[in-house]
Design an enzyme around this catalytic site. Sequence first.
Site, PDB file in Angstrom:
ATOM      1  N   ASP A 231       0.866  -1.159   0.000  1.00  0.00           N
ATOM      2  CA  ASP A 231       0.000   0.000   0.000  1.00  0.00           C
ATOM      3  C   ASP A 231       0.912   1.221   0.000  1.00  0.00           C
ATOM      4  O   ASP A 231       2.106   1.141   0.316  1.00  0.00           O
ATOM      5  CB  ASP A 231      -0.926  -0.007   1.219  1.00  0.00           C
ATOM      6  CG  ASP A 231      -2.218   0.764   0.969  1.00  0.00           C
ATOM      7  OD1 ASP A 231      -2.232   1.643   0.085  1.00  0.00           O
ATOM      8  OD2 ASP A 231      -3.211   0.492   1.667  1.00  0.00           O
ATOM      9  N   TRP A 232       0.356   2.371  -0.376  1.00  0.00           N
ATOM     10  CA  TRP A 232       1.188   3.546  -0.593  1.00  0.00           C
ATOM     11  C   TRP A 232       1.857   3.997   0.714  1.00  0.00           C
ATOM     12  O   TRP A 232       1.179   4.270   1.706  1.00  0.00           O
ATOM     13  CB  TRP A 232       0.330   4.647  -1.195  1.00  0.00           C
ATOM     14  CG  TRP A 232       0.329   4.660  -2.709  1.00  0.00           C
ATOM     15  CD1 TRP A 232       0.460   5.764  -3.501  1.00  0.00           C
ATOM     16  CD2 TRP A 232       0.198   3.559  -3.621  1.00  0.00           C
ATOM     17  NE1 TRP A 232       0.437   5.409  -4.838  1.00  0.00           N
ATOM     18  CE2 TRP A 232       0.285   4.060  -4.937  1.00  0.00           C
ATOM     19  CE3 TRP A 232       0.063   2.184  -3.455  1.00  0.00           C
ATOM     20  CZ2 TRP A 232       0.212   3.256  -6.077  1.00  0.00           C
ATOM     21  CZ3 TRP A 232      -0.015   1.370  -4.585  1.00  0.00           C
ATOM     22  CH2 TRP A 232       0.065   1.906  -5.865  1.00  0.00           C
TER      23      TRP A 232
END
Length: 834
Positions: A231-232
């Site tokens: 995930d970012w």
Amino acid sequence: MTEPRENIPESSLRDRLAQLTLEQKVRLLTGASTWTLHPEPAVGLRSLLLSDGPAGVRGTKFDERDPSASLPSPTALAATWDEGRVHRLGRLLAAEARRKRVDVLLAPTVNLHRTPYGGRHFECLSEDPFLSGRIGAAFVRGVQSVGVAATVKHFVANDSETERLTLDARVDQRVLREVYLAPFEAIVREGRPWAVMAAYNRVNGTTMTEHPLLREVLKGEWGFDGLVMSDWFATRSVDGTGRGGLDLAMPGPASPWVDGLVAAVREGRVPESTVDDKVLRLLLLAARVGRLDGVAAPDEPDATAPVVTAEEIAKELRSAAVASFVLVRNENEMLPLRADALRRVAVIGPNAGIARIQGGGSANVVPAYAVSPLDGLRAALGDGVRVDHAQGVRTNNLLTPVSSATSANPETGQPGLLVRFLDAQGAELAREHRTQGNLIWAGTFVPTVPDELVPRIHVIEVRSRLRVARAGEHLVGLAGLGRYSLSVAGEVVFDERLVLPPGADILEGLTRPPQKQVAVALPAGEVDLVARHEVAAWLGGLVTLRLGVEPVPAPDEDAIAHAVAVAGEADAVVLVVGTTDESEIEGVDRDSLALPGRQDDLVRRVVAANPRTVVVVNSGGPVLMPWAEEVPAILVSWLPGQEFGNALADALLGAAEPGGRLPTTWPVPGGPIPASRPVNGVLDYAEGLHVGYRAWDRAGVDPAFCFGHGLGYTTWEYSALSSASTMPAGQGLPVRVKVANTGDRAGREVVQVHLSRPGSAVERPVRWLAGFATVDLPPGEASTVEVTVPARAFEHWDEARGAWVVEPGLFRVEVGRSARDLRLATEVRVHPSD
């Protein structure tokens, strides 16, 4: 790496890998930007483009000039219980992705509805792992059939938003396997996704981007041959993630790997063979989506992007929305309304005049249009029926953005706004014309501002010539993060810095940004507004400015009284209530399941004034309905995408049947609802196996509306249930039941099969969903429906053995319309396989 399943020879990938230096390999394993991956011309690797999201394909811009089809929310997709329809919608999303040059779609989100308080509830599918797995696999197959990669997220136990970046989900191994890993496993095995996203959170003490589950279970036990991305900003270490199952750190161009992974390999802390496996998976992903020169993409029979026209998209989305609507109550056959008996209809509620079509955050897109309930019903009823409107109450805090309907570019006169990009000396670098005042730039200002000029942007200036219909007090304001100023008719009305409250998730700067508003007396006619924002980098390059104007609203009591008066004069009332853009969003869990504002008061008083009232509940997840027994008809519309109003008119007027069934239990106060908020950083999944309807069954408490519930416009009879009476462990069980449409119009039924294990020596739910199938029948017709209960439905995870096992003995098989409307039952004795 396991052998690729398509006709992509691993030898070709390894030959390319051999041409890369360690530095080149490591460079490929962090994104080039927020949404792109690095190319490597030396081995024929072109850059890949990634994009959100589950209910539309955004591309790289939040921009009305490049709109995206807005689909019904994932909860709505699951409410169809229709794998064929979800597959078609996956293909539609893939066509949208190809139009926007997107190679990898960051969807579906298959975390569970562990609690209705979850802020991202609307973006997930169901509270049930079996239903989530089946719908998720259909979604993945649809997207990838067109050669676009699907990314199954967020692996794993990322089921709430509070402290989501750091929380430690404490889940015992059996619960993890049977509940939270189960939909991921089903999708990996049946949908064969090309990518999986590792979550932010920890599970049992270890952060997911370096968790052994990635390597040992996902890639090892399940044989996942695709790519695992973070995930970012979720990649937080070099050695742990480098040695583990994570393959790609997003976003770029910076990550812990950029500075540290080469040294970790050189110093022997991370084996180069592990890095090689990561690069091979990246090359395989590129080959699968057609971005690796000289390697054919998967030889699928339909791996060509379909040409989808705007008319075809509208038709599909309209039909999908109706199929997702759940008619939870319909006393005395209030619905469908008979259009020929209507002369005056009142359309009331805060969600009636403006379409509330999607949730906030990663799933948010900018559609070309959105049809409100008011507009949809007016179009469907035509000039022969008077349609009156009243808002009733105000529920939003953020002001309505200015738009081409209310504003003109002061220099050209075109409907919309003028946006200017200025340097530190006030010189103009670039300008653009926009048509709406909720402005978001996601890491780039291209094509207006070339990338080389972006560092020079100091101020974004927005100019609007506002058209004021009626003189009087108006609220004018700006929302965003950073320093903002606003001038009205040449006078500065504020100049200050807007900041998030302490402890807020940084994404709230996008989903529900702080706002400064002031009341200003505006004359009728044209008024010039000038908004200015000093640009500062935050959240990976996201820059926001929301310019809003509204007349000062009437007090709620006056607005409710007006709505009651309008309702009292109507032949029928459509009352649209629901959540807001600020209450169902990524990054924030809900504080309450009550409808925002005074909507409950509005419902009670409108129904008292006109008992012929249909309440439409417009929300992505469950809300409390303390007035449910007072209302003759209740329709759950979810967040239904851009065709909301047209689909709603079809359902209410009987042009189509609302065909949905609840994928999640709708609660009453005091029910068995798990908490979403960690304590001292730990979120204890203490409810164990008993999630959703299983908890309500265990507690012996009736919810407002149960899992699987939905009425439709006809009636159904079940008979002739049959299955084998004995079977060996490890096999599926075919179950057959005769279903008859006993009503006077065509309809669609969802046949649901549940299992239970009387007298089990193992803790189990009271019952659990084990299969389902849909059937469409004309009135008076019957059909025998077969549902195969998979072998896994009879198994449980034995933690001591580390394996799936079957407890031999008697299982009860129940078939019916919902978890609380099981009409027929039989038994099967499972014996050990030879």
